[in-house]
Design a protein around this motif. Sequence first.
Motif, mmCIF file in Angstrom:
data_model
loop_
_atom_site.group_PDB
_atom_site.id
_atom_site.type_symbol
_atom_site.label_atom_id
_atom_site.label_comp_id
_atom_site.label_asym_id
_atom_site.label_seq_id
_atom_site.Cartn_x
_atom_site.Cartn_y
_atom_site.Cartn_z
ATOM 1 N N GLU A 53 -15.143 3.969 -7.228
ATOM 2 C CA GLU A 53 -14.467 4.422 -6.010
ATOM 3 C C GLU A 53 -13.642 3.303 -5.390
ATOM 4 O O GLU A 53 -12.489 3.507 -4.994
ATOM 5 N N LEU A 54 -14.206 2.103 -5.328
ATOM 6 C CA LEU A 54 -13.503 0.987 -4.702
ATOM 7 C C LEU A 54 -12.358 0.477 -5.572
ATOM 8 O O LEU A 54 -11.370 -0.045 -5.061
ATOM 9 N N ASN A 55 -12.487 0.617 -6.881
ATOM 10 C CA ASN A 55 -11.422 0.151 -7.772
ATOM 11 C C ASN A 55 -10.149 0.980 -7.649
ATOM 12 O O ASN A 55 -9.082 0.560 -8.098
ATOM 13 N N ARG A 56 -10.248 2.152 -7.029
ATOM 14 C CA ARG A 56 -9.060 2.973 -6.846
ATOM 15 C C ARG A 56 -8.156 2.459 -5.728
ATOM 16 O O ARG A 56 -7.012 2.895 -5.603
ATOM 17 N N LEU A 57 -8.680 1.543 -4.916
ATOM 18 C CA LEU A 57 -7.867 0.973 -3.838
ATOM 19 C C LEU A 57 -6.804 0.039 -4.411
ATOM 20 O O LEU A 57 -7.059 -0.689 -5.370
ATOM 21 N N ARG B 287 -14.303 -2.622 0.495
ATOM 22 C CA ARG B 287 -15.021 -1.789 1.455
ATOM 23 C C ARG B 287 -14.305 -1.803 2.809
ATOM 24 O O ARG B 287 -14.194 -0.760 3.478
ATOM 25 N N ALA B 288 -13.838 -2.974 3.216
ATOM 26 C CA ALA B 288 -13.124 -3.072 4.491
ATOM 27 C C ALA B 288 -11.821 -2.279 4.449
ATOM 28 O O ALA B 288 -11.479 -1.571 5.406
ATOM 29 N N ALA B 289 -11.085 -2.385 3.348
ATOM 30 C CA ALA B 289 -9.834 -1.641 3.215
ATOM 31 C C ALA B 289 -10.097 -0.142 3.233
ATOM 32 O O ALA B 289 -9.348 0.635 3.842
ATOM 33 N N GLN B 290 -11.151 0.273 2.565
ATOM 34 C CA GLN B 290 -11.516 1.696 2.537
ATOM 35 C C GLN B 290 -11.809 2.190 3.951
ATOM 36 O O GLN B 290 -11.374 3.278 4.352
ATOM 37 N N TRP B 291 -12.536 1.394 4.721
ATOM 38 C CA TRP B 291 -12.863 1.792 6.094
ATOM 39 C C TRP B 291 -11.621 1.814 6.966
ATOM 40 O O TRP B 291 -11.438 2.733 7.781
ATOM 41 N N LEU B 292 -10.736 0.821 6.830
ATOM 42 C CA LEU B 292 -9.507 0.787 7.621
ATOM 43 C C LEU B 292 -8.619 1.999 7.326
ATOM 44 O O LEU B 292 -8.034 2.589 8.237
ATOM 45 N N LYS B 293 -8.537 2.372 6.066
ATOM 46 C CA LYS B 293 -7.743 3.543 5.704
ATOM 47 C C LYS B 293 -8.338 4.810 6.328
ATOM 48 O O LYS B 293 -7.610 5.706 6.755
ATOM 49 N N ALA B 294 -9.654 4.857 6.407
ATOM 50 C CA ALA B 294 -10.298 6.007 7.038
ATOM 51 C C ALA B 294 -10.002 6.069 8.532
ATOM 52 O O ALA B 294 -10.047 7.153 9.138
ATOM 53 N N GLN B 295 -9.674 4.909 9.129
ATOM 54 C CA GLN B 295 -9.302 4.872 10.547
ATOM 55 C C GLN B 295 -7.814 5.129 10.771
ATOM 56 O O GLN B 295 -7.344 5.113 11.903
ATOM 57 N N GLY B 296 -7.078 5.346 9.680
ATOM 58 C CA GLY B 296 -5.658 5.651 9.801
ATOM 59 C C GLY B 296 -4.731 4.472 9.617
ATOM 60 O O GLY B 296 -3.518 4.598 9.837
ATOM 61 N N GLN C 51 -2.855 1.309 7.355
ATOM 62 C CA GLN C 51 -2.426 0.972 6.003
ATOM 63 C C GLN C 51 -3.193 -0.283 5.573
ATOM 64 O O GLN C 51 -3.111 -1.304 6.251
ATOM 65 N N ALA C 52 -3.892 -0.211 4.480
ATOM 66 C CA ALA C 52 -4.718 -1.345 4.070
ATOM 67 C C ALA C 52 -4.744 -1.463 2.555
ATOM 68 O O ALA C 52 -4.901 -0.466 1.844
ATOM 69 N N ARG C 53 -4.595 -2.700 2.096
ATOM 70 C CA ARG C 53 -4.714 -3.010 0.684
ATOM 71 C C ARG C 53 -5.565 -4.265 0.540
ATOM 72 O O ARG C 53 -5.905 -4.920 1.521
ATOM 73 N N VAL C 54 -5.903 -4.610 -0.684
ATOM 74 C CA VAL C 54 -6.840 -5.701 -0.959
ATOM 75 C C VAL C 54 -6.110 -6.861 -1.609
ATOM 76 O O VAL C 54 -5.283 -6.654 -2.508
ATOM 77 N N LEU C 55 -6.412 -8.075 -1.170
ATOM 78 C CA LEU C 55 -5.869 -9.275 -1.797
ATOM 79 C C LEU C 55 -6.685 -9.570 -3.047
ATOM 80 O O LEU C 55 -7.868 -9.912 -2.971
#
Length: 307
Positions: free
Chosen positions: A200-204, A275-284, A286-290
């Motif tokens: 699930e997280l690898n899809r970010l 996990r943080a990016a996933q949560w931020l996206k759920a809050q609306g 734009q978030a990606r991972v370094l």
Amino acid sequence: MDLITELFSRHGLLAVAVAVLLHQLGAPLPSTPLLLLLGAESASRDGFALRAFGTVTGAAMVANALWFWAGRRLGRRVLAALCRISISPDSCVRQNEVSFARRGVLTLLIAKFVPGLSMLAPPLAGALGMSTGRFLAWNLLGSALWTGAGLAAGWAFHAQIDALLRELSQLGSAAIALGVAVVAAYLGWRLWRRSAVRRELNRLERLDPAEVAALRQQGCQVIFVDVRGGPRDSRLPGARHLDLGALGGPAVAGWPPEAEFVTYCACPNDVSAARAAQWLKAQGYQARVLRGGIDAWQQAGLSLEAV
């Protein structure tokens, strides 16, 4: 107490010490049940409790000293290696860093009572630069507390433990098969859950440091989000901190909704950042991972700022 007496007459404290040593080094061996058995045995043998206390505490100290030395020599690399083989690598380093940040050396007192913290606390203490004398003193107290608590519990419930052993002995091989099945089912569920979360997280979406630097040069409003849990002496330019242990609306109150948030950590597979990016996206947002976290940023020759 015949079964317990027979058990220790055959294997002795040396076998228990080896089991505790291997458990503290990371082997999936049941050290706590052995402590309970030792405590139960001490109820019927004078002087046995003191010998058991010294033997088990010494074995734990040897294993912990080896991990402390590894952490001192190899730093965070040994933590990353341990977390890669952990059943729960997503929170492995972060939770231990948070514990040290909040409790300091008191972490070593409670480490053996917390799953996952027992093996990681010593190398983390070494990686964070704790002095050898301080580590040995506090770890000795923690090891003694854990050993004493296990022996005391076994002594207090020695009658019940003996009765349980007698019941299990009547079941014979069926009891062993049942125990193996329960352990296998638990490990299988944890590994399945770990695999599902990782997929699930690898899809970010992930960005390389060079890609993030290019976005900043193009004038995009890129805001870094630091999700590391331990003490931080440096960070990416302008990074905001997000505590994964206390997520909620107030955590991001006032954050610009039009910004591009890039989360980063210093953990295996960037899982905490994901996990943080996933949560931020759920809050609306734009978030990606370094990709590669702060280590990759430094290796790319990009600048950091002091916290």
